[in-house]
Design a protein around this motif. Structure first.
Motif, PDB file in Angstrom:
ATOM      1  N   ALA A 131       0.863  -1.299   0.084  1.00 47.42           N
ATOM      2  CA  ALA A 131       0.025  -0.103   0.021  1.00 47.42           C
ATOM      3  C   ALA A 131       0.851   1.236  -0.074  1.00 47.42           C
ATOM      4  O   ALA A 131       1.726   1.442   0.897  1.00 47.42           O
ATOM      5  N   PRO A 132       0.698   2.333  -0.858  1.00 47.70           N
ATOM      6  CA  PRO A 132       1.458   3.563  -0.932  1.00 47.70           C
ATOM      7  C   PRO A 132       1.480   4.329   0.228  1.00 47.70           C
ATOM      8  O   PRO A 132       0.290   4.205   0.873  1.00 47.70           O
TER       9      PRO A 132
ATOM     10  N   LEU B  43       1.062   7.301   0.532  1.00 48.50           N
ATOM     11  CA  LEU B  43      -0.216   8.230   0.435  1.00 48.50           C
ATOM     12  C   LEU B  43      -1.463   7.797   0.951  1.00 48.50           C
ATOM     13  O   LEU B  43      -2.275   8.257   1.601  1.00 48.50           O
ATOM     14  N   LEU B  44      -1.706   6.390   0.575  1.00 46.46           N
ATOM     15  CA  LEU B  44      -2.810   5.812   0.791  1.00 46.46           C
ATOM     16  C   LEU B  44      -2.864   5.710   2.355  1.00 46.46           C
ATOM     17  O   LEU B  44      -4.031   5.997   3.203  1.00 46.46           O
ATOM     18  N   ARG B  45      -1.840   5.390   3.042  1.00 47.03           N
ATOM     19  CA  ARG B  45      -1.576   4.977   4.578  1.00 47.03           C
ATOM     20  C   ARG B  45      -2.183   6.348   5.124  1.00 47.03           C
ATOM     21  O   ARG B  45      -2.947   6.311   6.345  1.00 47.03           O
TER      22      ARG B  45
ATOM     23  N   ARG C 201      -3.705   9.053   4.038  1.00 45.25           N
ATOM     24  CA  ARG C 201      -5.138   9.059   3.781  1.00 45.25           C
ATOM     25  C   ARG C 201      -6.200   8.448   4.833  1.00 45.25           C
ATOM     26  O   ARG C 201      -6.960   9.053   5.150  1.00 45.25           O
ATOM     27  N   ILE C 202      -5.656   6.972   5.034  1.00 50.62           N
ATOM     28  CA  ILE C 202      -6.726   6.256   5.790  1.00 50.62           C
ATOM     29  C   ILE C 202      -6.295   6.693   7.319  1.00 50.62           C
ATOM     30  O   ILE C 202      -7.467   6.946   8.166  1.00 50.62           O
TER      31      ILE C 202
ATOM     32  N   LEU D 187      -6.477  -2.939  10.345  1.00 51.99           N
ATOM     33  CA  LEU D 187      -5.297  -2.163   9.720  1.00 51.99           C
ATOM     34  C   LEU D 187      -3.945  -3.051   9.139  1.00 51.99           C
ATOM     35  O   LEU D 187      -3.527  -2.791   8.100  1.00 51.99           O
TER      36      LEU D 187
ATOM     37  N   LEU E 106      -3.890  -4.098   5.348  1.00 48.22           N
ATOM     38  CA  LEU E 106      -4.080  -2.938   4.363  1.00 48.22           C
ATOM     39  C   LEU E 106      -3.482  -3.205   3.001  1.00 48.22           C
ATOM     40  O   LEU E 106      -3.692  -3.101   1.983  1.00 48.22           O
ATOM     41  N   ASP E 107      -1.989  -3.655   3.185  1.00 49.14           N
ATOM     42  CA  ASP E 107      -1.313  -4.258   1.952  1.00 49.14           C
ATOM     43  C   ASP E 107      -1.994  -5.291   1.088  1.00 49.14           C
ATOM     44  O   ASP E 107      -2.003  -5.086  -0.087  1.00 49.14           O
TER      45      ASP E 107
ATOM     46  N   TYR F 157      -4.896  -3.441  -0.717  1.00 46.87           N
ATOM     47  CA  TYR F 157      -4.556  -2.546  -1.775  1.00 46.87           C
ATOM     48  C   TYR F 157      -4.164  -3.768  -2.863  1.00 46.87           C
ATOM     49  O   TYR F 157      -4.382  -3.303  -3.831  1.00 46.87           O
ATOM     50  N   GLY F 158      -3.261  -4.639  -2.410  1.00 49.97           N
ATOM     51  CA  GLY F 158      -2.762  -5.654  -3.424  1.00 49.97           C
ATOM     52  C   GLY F 158      -4.116  -6.286  -4.245  1.00 49.97           C
ATOM     53  O   GLY F 158      -4.126  -6.272  -5.663  1.00 49.97           O
TER      54      GLY F 158
ATOM     55  N   GLN G   9      -6.248   2.855  -5.120  1.00 46.99           N
ATOM     56  CA  GLN G   9      -6.206   3.635  -3.649  1.00 46.99           C
ATOM     57  C   GLN G   9      -7.467   4.199  -3.190  1.00 46.99           C
ATOM     58  O   GLN G   9      -7.965   4.079  -1.998  1.00 46.99           O
TER      59      GLN G   9
ATOM     60  N   GLN H  39      -9.033   2.850   0.119  1.00 44.89           N
ATOM     61  CA  GLN H  39      -9.800   3.783   1.287  1.00 44.89           C
ATOM     62  C   GLN H  39     -11.041   3.456   1.494  1.00 44.89           C
ATOM     63  O   GLN H  39     -11.620   3.632   2.806  1.00 44.89           O
TER      64      GLN H  39
ATOM     65  N   LEU I 119     -11.570   0.411   3.488  1.00 42.05           N
ATOM     66  CA  LEU I 119     -11.239   0.562   4.748  1.00 42.05           C
ATOM     67  C   LEU I 119     -12.424   1.356   5.763  1.00 42.05           C
ATOM     68  O   LEU I 119     -12.663   0.923   6.870  1.00 42.05           O
ATOM     69  N   LEU I 120     -12.756   2.399   5.286  1.00 44.37           N
ATOM     70  CA  LEU I 120     -13.865   2.952   5.773  1.00 44.37           C
ATOM     71  C   LEU I 120     -14.990   2.304   6.097  1.00 44.37           C
ATOM     72  O   LEU I 120     -15.592   2.427   7.180  1.00 44.37           O
TER      73      LEU I 120
END
Lengths: 252, 191
Positions: free
Chosen positions: A58-59, A61-63, A65-66, B28, B31-32, B35-36, B49, B53, B56-57
């Motif tokens: 995960a980039p 920037l994404l982290r 943002r979260i 959390l 998250l990787d 995203y993957g 992204q 995001q 996750l919300l």
């Protein structure tokens, strides 16, 4: 075991989903069934090929943002996350800045994606415990470090005398191209300067934008596009840009 | 499926600080993976992204309904459902879905590690090119390393269906890859 049964078990065998007994049975059947052996090889090859693909984490920037979202929802930041959240707020302000076109001057004219990469780069500098790949205030150490790492020679100048000691340099990737990032310090603040060869001619004077207490500066000097980001006051950002331009011009 | 489809606040509760705290610890760390998975679903780093995001919300909003099952499949299921909702929006807002579907080679870029070979690029392009139904099950199994049972939870399918889908997906990907490689030998003669 007949062959259709054996064939149906190939995938489950490769995936480690057979019981020990079924596995043993399958292996016995396999010995006398060339077709299923071939199938097994193919399934294994395919599996290995996919597992060999590089993972993309995960980039940053994404982290960020979260983090910002979680903080907004939780109402108040946790003590130990405070520093991180500060940068999450910066990320938010940068997103605004980019939305306003601050980053302009694309490397390849592609837009959006590249801006994201650059912001992520600033965040790496801002958030990392070790913000630089080569840590030195000596330009004769930092400048050669970039040789063979980027396809141009970035201007590297220590500005300690002007109140901006050079911390070092690092690489970032913007639009698939490696770019040089120089990291400076001003008191307790970090400043990230991203530099790449300009495609347009002529110098421009530093243009400082402030978003939520965060100063973004863009200018062009001596054939380089400059982008500086820090949480410094605008006047200080300006004096940084002026000091850097002078150092480049005088070769100091 | 219905559990986490659309309704934003299932019971009107807003997560409090302690819920967020628990969420950080339990969800959390995945998250990787989120995203993957999003990267392969969307085949676009920016959309991935946004999707991660948003997921996750959504996961945080549904976190009160989380009963200590495995967090990773739970989160990936939300990613997938969120994408089902989002892709309609994406299609309406930007390009037609068809164009996205045909933009074959835009999976995660294996060239980021400079020495990555031809082979990886072909595999990534093939995986990006196969239909979503084929791609998702392969990504869950081989890249996210989920068991059949976990995949069944993510896709909301019986395990038997997961197995047959996976078998078909492997054949499809092998065919796609063969098509891309033509007669050149990349050590894939077994496929």
């Amino acid at each position: 075991m007949d062959c259709p049964t054996c064939e149906a078990m190939v995938d489950a065998y490769v995936d480690g989903e057979l019981s020990a007994r079924d596995s043993a049975e399958f292996e016995t059947a396999l010995a006398i069934c060339a077709g299923c052996r071939k199938r097994l090889e193919a399934a294994r090859t395919m599996s290995n090929l996919l597992r060999d693909l590089p993972a993309e984490p995960a980039p940053d920037l994404l982290r960020a943002r979260i983090e910002r979202d979680l903080r907004a929802i939780a109402g108040r930041p946790r003590e130990r996350a405070r520093e991180q959240l500060r940068w999450a707020a910066i990320a938010a302000s940068l997103i605004v800045a980019v939305g306003l076109g601050w980053l302009g001057g694309n490397l390849t004219g592609q837009g959006g994606r590249q801006s994201d990469e650059m912001i992520a780069g600033y965040l790496r500098v801002a958030m990392a415990e070790t913000p630089v790949d080569v840590a030195s205030s000596d330009r004769h150490t930092v400048k050669p470090w970039f040789v063979g790492r980027v396809d141009y020679a970035p201007p590297v100048h220590d500005l300690t005398a002007q109140g901006f000691p050079l911390l070092g340099g690092r690489l970032d990737v913007v639009d698939g191209r490696k770019v040089a990032v120089l990291v400076y310090r001003r008191n307790q603040h970090r400043l990230a300067l991203t530099v790449w060869p300009a495609t347009a001619a002529g110098d421009t004077s530093p243009d400082v934008t402030v978003r939520d207490g965060f100063a973004l500066t863009r200018w062009r000097h001596a054939g380089f596009e400059m982008r500086a980001v820090s949480d410094l006051a605008p006047a200080e950002m300006k004096s940084f840009a002026t000091a850097l331009d002078r150092a480049i011009d005088t070769g100091s | 499926m219905g559990l986490m489809s659309d309704a934003p606040e299932p019971d009107g509760r807003t997560p409090d600080g302690r819920t967020v705290e628990r969420f950080r610890i339990v969800v959390l760390p995945h998250l990787d993976s989120a995203y993957g998975f999003a990267r392969w679903l969307t085949r676009d780093p920016v959309a991935a992204q946004d999707l991660a995001q948003e997921s996750l919300l959504r996961a945080l909003r549904y976190f009160h309904a989380f009963r200590g099952e495995e967090a990773k499949p739970w989160l990936l299921r939300i990613v997938r459902n969120t994408w089902t909702d989002m892709r309609t929006r994406y299609a309406a807002e930007s390009e037609s879905l068809e164009i996205v579907e045909n933009r074959a080679a835009d999976g995660p870029d294996p060239e980021q590690s400079a020495q990555a070979g031809d082979r990886r690029r072909h595999v990534a392009a093939a995986l990006a090119a196969v239909p979503a139904e084929v791609r998702e099950v392969l990504v869950l199994r081989e890249i996210e390393d989920l068991s059949y049972k976990q995949i069944a939870a993510v896709l909301d399918l019986p395990i038997g269906t997961v197995m047959s889908r996976l078998a078909r997906a492997r054949e499809k990907l092998a065919a796609e890859l063969r098509g891309r490689l033509g007669r050149r030998d990349h050590g894939l003669s077994d496929l």
